[in-house]
Design a protein around this motif. Sequence first.
Motif, PDB file in Angstrom:
ATOM      1  N   UNK A  60     -65.960  -5.977  95.770  1.00 62.76           N
ATOM      2  CA  UNK A  60     -67.205  -6.674  95.484  1.00 62.76           C
ATOM      3  C   UNK A  60     -67.721  -7.484  96.656  1.00 62.76           C
ATOM      4  N   UNK A  61     -66.835  -7.925  97.544  1.00 63.55           N
ATOM      5  CA  UNK A  61     -67.283  -8.630  98.746  1.00 63.55           C
ATOM      6  C   UNK A  61     -68.189  -7.727  99.571  1.00 63.55           C
ATOM      7  N   UNK A  62     -67.792  -6.469  99.730  1.00 63.86           N
ATOM      8  CA  UNK A  62     -68.600  -5.529 100.509  1.00 63.86           C
ATOM      9  C   UNK A  62     -69.775  -4.996  99.698  1.00 63.86           C
ATOM     10  N   UNK A  63     -69.614  -4.912  98.365  1.00 59.92           N
ATOM     11  CA  UNK A  63     -70.762  -4.575  97.515  1.00 59.92           C
ATOM     12  C   UNK A  63     -71.861  -5.608  97.675  1.00 59.92           C
ATOM     13  N   UNK A  64     -71.464  -6.845  97.987  1.00 57.59           N
ATOM     14  CA  UNK A  64     -72.458  -7.879  98.252  1.00 57.59           C
ATOM     15  C   UNK A  64     -72.992  -7.812  99.676  1.00 57.59           C
ATOM     16  N   UNK A  65     -72.093  -7.712 100.658  1.00 58.22           N
ATOM     17  CA  UNK A  65     -72.513  -7.781 102.061  1.00 58.22           C
ATOM     18  C   UNK A  65     -73.530  -6.707 102.432  1.00 58.22           C
ATOM     19  N   UNK A 115     -73.029 -11.776  94.636  1.00 50.64           N
ATOM     20  CA  UNK A 115     -71.791 -10.989  94.682  1.00 50.64           C
ATOM     21  C   UNK A 115     -70.704 -11.735  95.455  1.00 50.64           C
ATOM     22  N   UNK A 116     -71.063 -12.264  96.620  1.00 51.78           N
ATOM     23  CA  UNK A 116     -70.067 -12.942  97.447  1.00 51.78           C
ATOM     24  C   UNK A 116     -69.491 -14.158  96.730  1.00 51.78           C
ATOM     25  N   UNK A 117     -70.354 -14.962  96.138  1.00 56.17           N
ATOM     26  CA  UNK A 117     -69.889 -16.164  95.443  1.00 56.17           C
ATOM     27  C   UNK A 117     -69.026 -15.786  94.243  1.00 56.17           C
ATOM     28  N   UNK A 118     -69.450 -14.777  93.482  1.00 58.04           N
ATOM     29  CA  UNK A 118     -68.689 -14.364  92.300  1.00 58.04           C
ATOM     30  C   UNK A 118     -67.317 -13.817  92.685  1.00 58.04           C
ATOM     31  N   UNK A 119     -67.294 -12.936  93.688  1.00 60.79           N
ATOM     32  CA  UNK A 119     -66.027 -12.317  94.093  1.00 60.79           C
ATOM     33  C   UNK A 119     -65.060 -13.347  94.650  1.00 60.79           C
ATOM     34  N   UNK A 120     -65.551 -14.202  95.540  1.00 60.61           N
ATOM     35  CA  UNK A 120     -64.665 -15.191  96.160  1.00 60.61           C
ATOM     36  C   UNK A 120     -64.181 -16.221  95.145  1.00 60.61           C
ATOM     37  N   UNK A 121     -65.030 -16.556  94.167  1.00 57.81           N
ATOM     38  CA  UNK A 121     -64.578 -17.482  93.126  1.00 57.81           C
ATOM     39  C   UNK A 121     -63.459 -16.864  92.307  1.00 57.81           C
ATOM     40  N   UNK A 122     -63.593 -15.579  91.954  1.00 54.76           N
ATOM     41  CA  UNK A 122     -62.549 -14.897  91.188  1.00 54.76           C
ATOM     42  C   UNK A 122     -61.224 -14.872  91.934  1.00 54.76           C
ATOM     43  N   UNK A 123     -61.295 -14.734  93.256  1.00 60.05           N
ATOM     44  CA  UNK A 123     -60.086 -14.614  94.059  1.00 60.05           C
ATOM     45  C   UNK A 123     -59.485 -15.965  94.437  1.00 60.05           C
ATOM     46  N   UNK A 124     -60.343 -16.974  94.679  1.00 61.24           N
ATOM     47  CA  UNK A 124     -59.873 -18.242  95.222  1.00 61.24           C
ATOM     48  C   UNK A 124     -59.809 -19.343  94.163  1.00 61.24           C
ATOM     49  N   UNK A 125     -60.791 -19.373  93.280  1.00 61.84           N
ATOM     50  CA  UNK A 125     -60.863 -20.425  92.255  1.00 61.84           C
ATOM     51  C   UNK A 125     -61.028 -19.781  90.872  1.00 61.84           C
TER      52      UNK A 125
END
Length: 280
Positions: free
Chosen positions: A190-195, A225-235
């Motif tokens: 999803x990080x790349x789906x966003x980028x 996408x970036x915020x959602x993916x990184x939140x799922x992974x980090x927070x």
Amino acid sequence: MACGLFLVRSIVPLPLAVCHERLSSPWNHLAAVAVSQAYAGGHMDFTKNPGRLAGLLYVLASIVGIFGLLYVPSKLIVDGNAVETARNIAASETLFRLGIAAHLIGEALFVFVALALYDLLKAVNHRNALCMLTLILVAIPIAFLNELNAIAALVLVHGADFLSWFDQPQRDALAMVFLNVHGYGFDVAGIFWGLWLFPLGLLVYRSGFIPRILAVALMANCFAFLISSLTSLVLPHYDALVHGWMRPFHFGEQAFMLWLLIMGAKPRPLEGPAYCSTPS
């Protein structure tokens, strides 16, 4: 690719939320209506309109995605219940296998979506078009390899002979672990789906033949996408909250897809600096 985010969260593990957000939105139930209206207005010439061809491929990939990313998990995966999930997969093994196949087919189709969009927009700015193509082509092998986690879960549920030294509860728990890792794999993709949506948005904005409002929506979708993916992974504890905030910004990609399918897009001849390719 029309089910809300909170309904999705009630039937599948949280890590799958990003990929579901990509596919499940109010735009999706409009796709069939849009296609019928477009056909009613006349013959849809996909060969002479590269934008419409890209939109058709986009929709086909999304339809497959609905099945693999939304329908199959909703029928088989019980969040937090490894025993019930394993029982569902064992009873509907063919459905689970079809879900894996749908993921693989959808990602393969998206290679052609990316190439079609590159061909459509490369004259706007070659460097940005190449950046867009590279970013989405990075996501595709991640998604392909991620299906190994689903296959591993299926092997554990199936209970091959070499797993006999594991008892059933242990196999069920391990299968659930692989399914959760499968969900986190989609967060990584999803990080790349966003980028890739950011250079795509820049190209649309500068193109002159696609509405600029879609470009703004695509770039907003990128950050969602970036915020959602990184939140799922980090927070992960804030996952549901952040996904709720980001949900209104996840519709840009679907709007763009349907615009291409219905209205089409034809690149204009190069008339000025805004349309010149960046020198290599």
